[in-house]
Design a protein around this motif. Sequence first.
Motif, PDB file in Angstrom:
ATOM      1  N   ASP A 181       0.807  -1.183  -0.125  1.00 25.34           N
ATOM      2  CA  ASP A 181       0.118   0.015  -0.096  1.00 25.34           C
ATOM      3  C   ASP A 181       0.858   1.281  -0.001  1.00 25.34           C
ATOM      4  OD1 ASP A 181      -2.250  -1.408   0.008  1.00 25.34           O
ATOM      5  OD2 ASP A 181      -2.395  -1.544   2.244  1.00 25.34           O
ATOM      6  N   MET A 182       0.708   1.964  -1.171  1.00 28.02           N
ATOM      7  CA  MET A 182       1.500   3.385  -1.031  1.00 28.02           C
ATOM      8  C   MET A 182       0.814   4.425  -1.999  1.00 28.02           C
ATOM      9  SD  MET A 182       4.876   2.133  -2.894  1.00 28.02           S
ATOM     10  CE  MET A 182       5.390   1.042  -1.764  1.00 28.02           C
ATOM     11  N   LYS A 183       1.014   5.604  -1.812  1.00 21.76           N
ATOM     12  CA  LYS A 183       0.648   6.411  -2.884  1.00 21.76           C
ATOM     13  C   LYS A 183       1.615   6.538  -4.364  1.00 21.76           C
ATOM     14  CE  LYS A 183      -1.570   9.713   0.240  1.00 21.76           C
ATOM     15  NZ  LYS A 183      -2.932   9.670  -0.186  1.00 21.76           N
ATOM     16  N   GLN A 184       0.899   7.248  -5.251  1.00 26.27           N
ATOM     17  CA  GLN A 184       1.659   7.026  -6.471  1.00 26.27           C
ATOM     18  C   GLN A 184       2.773   7.602  -6.594  1.00 26.27           C
ATOM     19  OE1 GLN A 184       1.070   8.750 -11.117  1.00 26.27           O
ATOM     20  NE2 GLN A 184      -0.682   8.955  -9.841  1.00 26.27           N
ATOM     21  N   ALA A 185       3.095   8.642  -5.900  1.00 22.22           N
ATOM     22  CA  ALA A 185       4.590   9.402  -6.089  1.00 22.22           C
ATOM     23  C   ALA A 185       5.680   8.431  -5.248  1.00 22.22           C
ATOM     24  CB  ALA A 185       4.593  10.971  -5.189  1.00 22.22           C
ATOM     25  N   GLN A 186       5.445   7.782  -4.304  1.00 22.17           N
ATOM     26  CA  GLN A 186       6.031   6.994  -3.362  1.00 22.17           C
ATOM     27  C   GLN A 186       6.279   5.886  -4.313  1.00 22.17           C
ATOM     28  OE1 GLN A 186       4.604   5.486   0.304  1.00 22.17           O
ATOM     29  NE2 GLN A 186       6.562   4.179   0.781  1.00 22.17           N
ATOM     30  N   ALA A 187       5.270   5.190  -4.868  1.00 22.86           N
ATOM     31  CA  ALA A 187       5.570   3.985  -5.917  1.00 22.86           C
ATOM     32  C   ALA A 187       6.359   4.179  -6.999  1.00 22.86           C
ATOM     33  CB  ALA A 187       3.941   3.415  -6.395  1.00 22.86           C
ATOM     34  N   ILE A 188       6.324   5.550  -7.694  1.00 22.42           N
ATOM     35  CA  ILE A 188       7.281   5.688  -8.602  1.00 22.42           C
ATOM     36  C   ILE A 188       8.574   5.832  -8.315  1.00 22.42           C
ATOM     37  CG2 ILE A 188       7.857   7.560 -10.301  1.00 22.42           C
ATOM     38  CD1 ILE A 188       5.081   8.370 -10.669  1.00 22.42           C
ATOM     39  N   ALA A 189       9.016   6.420  -6.999  1.00 22.36           N
ATOM     40  CA  ALA A 189      10.128   6.189  -6.514  1.00 22.36           C
ATOM     41  C   ALA A 189      10.757   4.581  -6.160  1.00 22.36           C
ATOM     42  CB  ALA A 189      10.153   7.182  -5.204  1.00 22.36           C
ATOM     43  N   VAL A 190       9.823   3.946  -5.545  1.00 23.99           N
ATOM     44  CA  VAL A 190      10.221   2.682  -5.331  1.00 23.99           C
ATOM     45  C   VAL A 190      10.493   1.948  -6.200  1.00 23.99           C
ATOM     46  CG1 VAL A 190       9.299   0.515  -4.081  1.00 23.99           C
ATOM     47  CG2 VAL A 190       8.951   2.695  -2.961  1.00 23.99           C
ATOM     48  N   MET A 191       9.921   1.888  -7.475  1.00 19.30           N
ATOM     49  CA  MET A 191       9.892   1.326  -8.822  1.00 19.30           C
ATOM     50  C   MET A 191      11.200   1.518  -9.121  1.00 19.30           C
ATOM     51  SD  MET A 191       6.364   0.817 -10.582  1.00 19.30           S
ATOM     52  CE  MET A 191       5.640   2.480 -10.412  1.00 19.30           C
ATOM     53  N   ASN A 192      11.423   2.721  -9.517  1.00 17.98           N
ATOM     54  CA  ASN A 192      13.031   3.254  -9.772  1.00 17.98           C
ATOM     55  C   ASN A 192      14.269   2.923  -9.055  1.00 17.98           C
ATOM     56  OD1 ASN A 192      12.833   5.327 -12.390  1.00 17.98           O
ATOM     57  ND2 ASN A 192      11.037   5.433 -11.207  1.00 17.98           N
ATOM     58  N   ALA A 193      13.990   2.773  -7.644  1.00 13.97           N
ATOM     59  CA  ALA A 193      14.992   2.330  -6.820  1.00 13.97           C
ATOM     60  C   ALA A 193      15.059   0.602  -6.998  1.00 13.97           C
ATOM     61  CB  ALA A 193      14.607   2.474  -5.294  1.00 13.97           C
ATOM     62  N   TRP A 194      13.947  -0.203  -7.182  1.00 18.72           N
ATOM     63  CA  TRP A 194      14.280  -1.445  -7.419  1.00 18.72           C
ATOM     64  C   TRP A 194      15.019  -1.562  -8.954  1.00 18.72           C
ATOM     65  CZ3 TRP A 194       8.319  -2.632  -6.429  1.00 18.72           C
ATOM     66  CH2 TRP A 194       8.218  -2.865  -5.221  1.00 18.72           C
ATOM     67  N   ALA A 195      14.959  -0.704  -9.855  1.00 16.53           N
ATOM     68  CA  ALA A 195      15.289  -0.929 -11.046  1.00 16.53           C
ATOM     69  C   ALA A 195      16.922  -0.946 -10.794  1.00 16.53           C
ATOM     70  CB  ALA A 195      15.130   0.173 -11.835  1.00 16.53           C
ATOM     71  N   GLY A 196      17.709  -0.419  -9.868  1.00 20.10           N
ATOM     72  CA  GLY A 196      18.959  -0.293  -9.441  1.00 20.10           C
ATOM     73  C   GLY A 196      19.556  -1.404  -8.824  1.00 20.10           C
ATOM     74  N   ARG A 197      18.456  -2.375  -8.364  1.00 18.84           N
ATOM     75  CA  ARG A 197      18.918  -3.435  -7.440  1.00 18.84           C
ATOM     76  C   ARG A 197      18.811  -4.740  -8.289  1.00 18.84           C
ATOM     77  NH1 ARG A 197      15.297  -3.014  -2.275  1.00 18.84           N
ATOM     78  NH2 ARG A 197      16.492  -4.879  -1.847  1.00 18.84           N
ATOM     79  N   PRO A 198      19.777  -5.824  -7.795  1.00 16.86           N
ATOM     80  CA  PRO A 198      19.757  -7.176  -8.568  1.00 16.86           C
ATOM     81  C   PRO A 198      18.494  -7.963  -8.150  1.00 16.86           C
ATOM     82  CG  PRO A 198      21.348  -7.218  -6.896  1.00 16.86           C
ATOM     83  CD  PRO A 198      20.859  -5.644  -6.848  1.00 16.86           C
TER      84      PRO A 198
END
Length: 358
Positions: A181-198
């Motif tokens: 559960d999270m708002k859109q802005a946080q979700a966008i930040a989290v998805m981009n953070a995941w992109a930099g992790r294996p």
Amino acid sequence: MDQDQTQHLQEHVRAAAAAATPLSLRGAGSKAFLGRAATGEPLDIGGHQGIVNYQPKELVVTARAGTSLDAIDAALAEHGQGLPFEPPRLGPGATLGGTIACGLSGPARPYAGAARDFVLGTRVLTGRAELMRFGGEVMKNVAGYDISRLMTGAMGTLGILLEVSLKVLPRPAAEQTQALDMKQAQAIAVMNAWAGRPLPVTATCWVDGRLLVRLSGAESSVAQAASQIGGETLPDAVEFWRDQIREHGHALFAGDAPLWRLSVPPATPPQTLPGLSPEATLVEWGGAQRWVHAHLDPSKVRDTISRVGGHATLFRGGIRTGAVFHPLPPALMRIHRSLKRAFDPQGLLNPGRLYPEL
């Protein structure tokens, strides 16, 4: 049912060229809504069917354009393989030719690759009624211009796809979807953070205040990633990604209002469009693809999205005789027009389906 209609289609195009008759290409019609309104005499390609060659050990399949995606999926599934870009059907009987011509990819697109990334070769019938073959059935087969991938997304304006060779991949051993559960802005930040992790991420989606992430791969790596990400495990995840997202079955896609597809840099913050709440959006592809279903001013939508370096497509509904795809810069349009003249000098094939100039 295998049926080679090459000669019939070539004769039809030759007659159309002699009479200067525009042709409207049609497979199963599952994506007839996409693009500008079709014009010209209908030419049915759906009967040109059959898997021509499938080599599971070589990870390649070649099929005629009218072959249904369901038939291809069934053949691949027998060997534990599939099409990695998860092509959307968006209607019954969707064909390989229409899928590649439209260039559509599903939830795995930013993680596995786009449709054009898996096209190895094509056999094409041009507007001159010439049969041409580009590429082949192996990965390293291209010298010079990769015309096969150029056909992907051209919506039949450059040539009639007769055969397509695709790279296929094994299906993952395990899959699991986590929901947070999270708002859109946080979700966008989290998805981009995941992109930099294996992490073995193969799909992401934010909708209705929840971020969903699909993990695919070996059971151990999926379990480890799920414990790192947290959240709750989504039941019926296969149906969610297939029916709700890939096939637009989610409630956000329903209704009579026009459906807009917004392509933006993945880290772009939520955009405020006149008359629409930023929360009334479905976000996927790690933040790079966003869907809104509402009556909006097309010029204001495109201006807003252009300012953040993206482009907007009127995907479904709305006025189909005007601008549907994002306008091209003049220099790029000149290149498109030159390509059109090279492959279809009389402008017979799907005229105006992409842009009025083509």
